[in-house]
Design a protein around this motif. Structure first.
Motif, PDB file in Angstrom:
ATOM      1  N   VAL A  43       0.853  -1.177   0.000  1.00 59.73           N
ATOM      2  CA  VAL A  43       0.000   0.000   0.000  1.00 59.73           C
ATOM      3  C   VAL A  43       0.895   1.235   0.000  1.00 59.73           C
ATOM      4  CG1 VAL A  43      -0.252   0.093   2.520  1.00 59.73           C
ATOM      5  CG2 VAL A  43      -1.983   1.156   1.080  1.00 59.73           C
ATOM      6  N   SER A  44       0.538   2.220  -0.801  1.00 62.34           N
ATOM      7  CA  SER A  44       1.194   3.524  -0.737  1.00 62.34           C
ATOM      8  C   SER A  44       0.082   4.554  -0.585  1.00 62.34           C
ATOM      9  CB  SER A  44       2.060   3.796  -1.974  1.00 62.34           C
ATOM     10  OG  SER A  44       1.275   3.871  -3.138  1.00 62.34           O
ATOM     11  N   ILE A  45       0.384   5.586   0.182  1.00 64.66           N
ATOM     12  CA  ILE A  45      -0.658   6.526   0.575  1.00 64.66           C
ATOM     13  C   ILE A  45      -0.186   7.956   0.331  1.00 64.66           C
ATOM     14  CG2 ILE A  45      -2.059   7.334   2.518  1.00 64.66           C
ATOM     15  CD1 ILE A  45      -1.609   4.477   3.706  1.00 64.66           C
ATOM     16  N   TYR A  52      -7.292  10.904   2.201  1.00 61.62           N
ATOM     17  CA  TYR A  52      -6.146  10.146   1.697  1.00 61.62           C
ATOM     18  C   TYR A  52      -6.518   9.355   0.451  1.00 61.62           C
ATOM     19  CZ  TYR A  52      -3.581  11.113   5.979  1.00 61.62           C
ATOM     20  OH  TYR A  52      -2.921  11.739   7.010  1.00 61.62           O
ATOM     21  N   THR A  53      -5.496   9.061  -0.346  1.00 69.32           N
ATOM     22  CA  THR A  53      -5.605   8.131  -1.455  1.00 69.32           C
ATOM     23  C   THR A  53      -4.737   6.932  -1.124  1.00 69.32           C
ATOM     24  OG1 THR A  53      -6.029   9.858  -3.090  1.00 69.32           O
ATOM     25  CG2 THR A  53      -5.151   7.766  -3.917  1.00 69.32           C
ATOM     26  N   PHE A  54      -5.321   5.751  -1.168  1.00 69.77           N
ATOM     27  CA  PHE A  54      -4.611   4.503  -0.940  1.00 69.77           C
ATOM     28  C   PHE A  54      -4.431   3.803  -2.278  1.00 69.77           C
ATOM     29  CE2 PHE A  54      -5.477   5.348   3.319  1.00 69.77           C
ATOM     30  CZ  PHE A  54      -5.100   4.323   4.186  1.00 69.77           C
ATOM     31  N   THR A  56      -3.478   0.418  -3.512  1.00 68.61           N
ATOM     32  CA  THR A  56      -3.424  -0.883  -2.866  1.00 68.61           C
ATOM     33  C   THR A  56      -3.135  -1.967  -3.891  1.00 68.61           C
ATOM     34  OG1 THR A  56      -4.992  -0.069  -1.234  1.00 68.61           O
ATOM     35  CG2 THR A  56      -4.734  -2.454  -1.393  1.00 68.61           C
ATOM     36  N   ILE A  74     -10.911  -1.076   3.949  1.00 71.29           N
ATOM     37  CA  ILE A  74     -10.224  -0.615   5.153  1.00 71.29           C
ATOM     38  C   ILE A  74     -11.250  -0.673   6.278  1.00 71.29           C
ATOM     39  CG2 ILE A  74      -9.052   1.315   6.264  1.00 71.29           C
ATOM     40  CD1 ILE A  74      -8.421   2.345   3.370  1.00 71.29           C
ATOM     41  N   SER A 100      -6.656   2.094  -6.800  1.00 70.49           N
ATOM     42  CA  SER A 100      -6.662   3.200  -5.853  1.00 70.49           C
ATOM     43  C   SER A 100      -8.049   3.461  -5.291  1.00 70.49           C
ATOM     44  CB  SER A 100      -6.176   4.478  -6.536  1.00 70.49           C
ATOM     45  OG  SER A 100      -4.874   4.312  -6.990  1.00 70.49           O
ATOM     46  N   ILE A 114      -6.278  -3.505   6.371  1.00 64.96           N
ATOM     47  CA  ILE A 114      -6.597  -3.468   4.943  1.00 64.96           C
ATOM     48  C   ILE A 114      -6.689  -4.922   4.520  1.00 64.96           C
ATOM     49  CG2 ILE A 114      -5.937  -2.672   2.645  1.00 64.96           C
ATOM     50  CD1 ILE A 114      -4.062  -0.648   4.051  1.00 64.96           C
ATOM     51  N   ILE A 132      -1.206   5.253   9.094  1.00 64.46           N
ATOM     52  CA  ILE A 132      -0.467   6.035   8.107  1.00 64.46           C
ATOM     53  C   ILE A 132       0.823   6.577   8.713  1.00 64.46           C
ATOM     54  CG2 ILE A 132      -0.553   8.129   6.700  1.00 64.46           C
ATOM     55  CD1 ILE A 132      -3.636   7.468   6.419  1.00 64.46           C
TER      56      ILE A 132
END
Length: 161
Positions: A43-45, A52-54, A56, A74, A100, A114, A132
């Motif tokens: 995951v990058s956030i 937020y934008t995840f 995944t 989530i 995303s 997640i 986060i």
């Protein structure tokens, strides 16, 4: 060794990235908890609190509409649904794949899970757990935990291909 390299690269990325997107977990080494189901591997956030934008990444044994990962979500540690990203089709030829979700209403310090869902086998027990601010790591969650969320909207309304 892989873990040390990942740690160094993650530290560099978090400190030095120009676009300030956080990569909070890299390819998971959770083979020990991976069942024959799907799993969230990365995951990058980006974004800010409550928006937020995840991004995944999921690895799943998709075979087509007969078997595919149909959403990732989530949830908080008590099992409350915070966000669900419905997946409209299978990803047979795109493994692993990244999708995303945006405008996720989450504070940076709130711990969450997640997890991914398969249309045939329900929730995977291989999850990411974390926040986060502190990052996420592979964990195992009882597949019965908050299973009632399978009936909560939004839900898939079919499979495109």
């Amino acid at each position: 060794m892989k873990s040390l390299v990942f740690t160094i690269l993650s530290f560099w990325f978090l400190c030095c990235s120009a676009d300030k997107e956080k990569v909070l977990v890299e390819e998971s080494d959770s083979a020990s908890i991976f069942n024959s189901n799907a799993q969230v591997t990365q995951v990058s956030i980006s974004g800010e609190p409550n928006a937020y934008t995840f991004n995944t990444t999921i690895s799943s044994p998709d075979t087509g509409c007969d078997q595919y990962a149909d959403w990732w979500e989530i949830i908080d540690l008590e099992g409350k649904l915070i966000y669900r990203r419905v997946l409209a089709h299978s990803h047979v030829d795109e493994q692993p794949f990244t999708r995303s979700g945006s405008n996720i209403p989450l504070e940076s310090t709130r711990e969450v899970y997640i997890r991914v869902h398969m249309n045939t086998t329900s929730y995977s027990n291989a999850v990411l757990k974390g926040a986060i601010d502190t990052g996420f790591s592979s964990s195992e969650l009882d597949i019965e935990f908050a299973k009632e969320l399978e009936n909560v909207e939004p839900l898939p309304n079919g499979c495109a291909f």
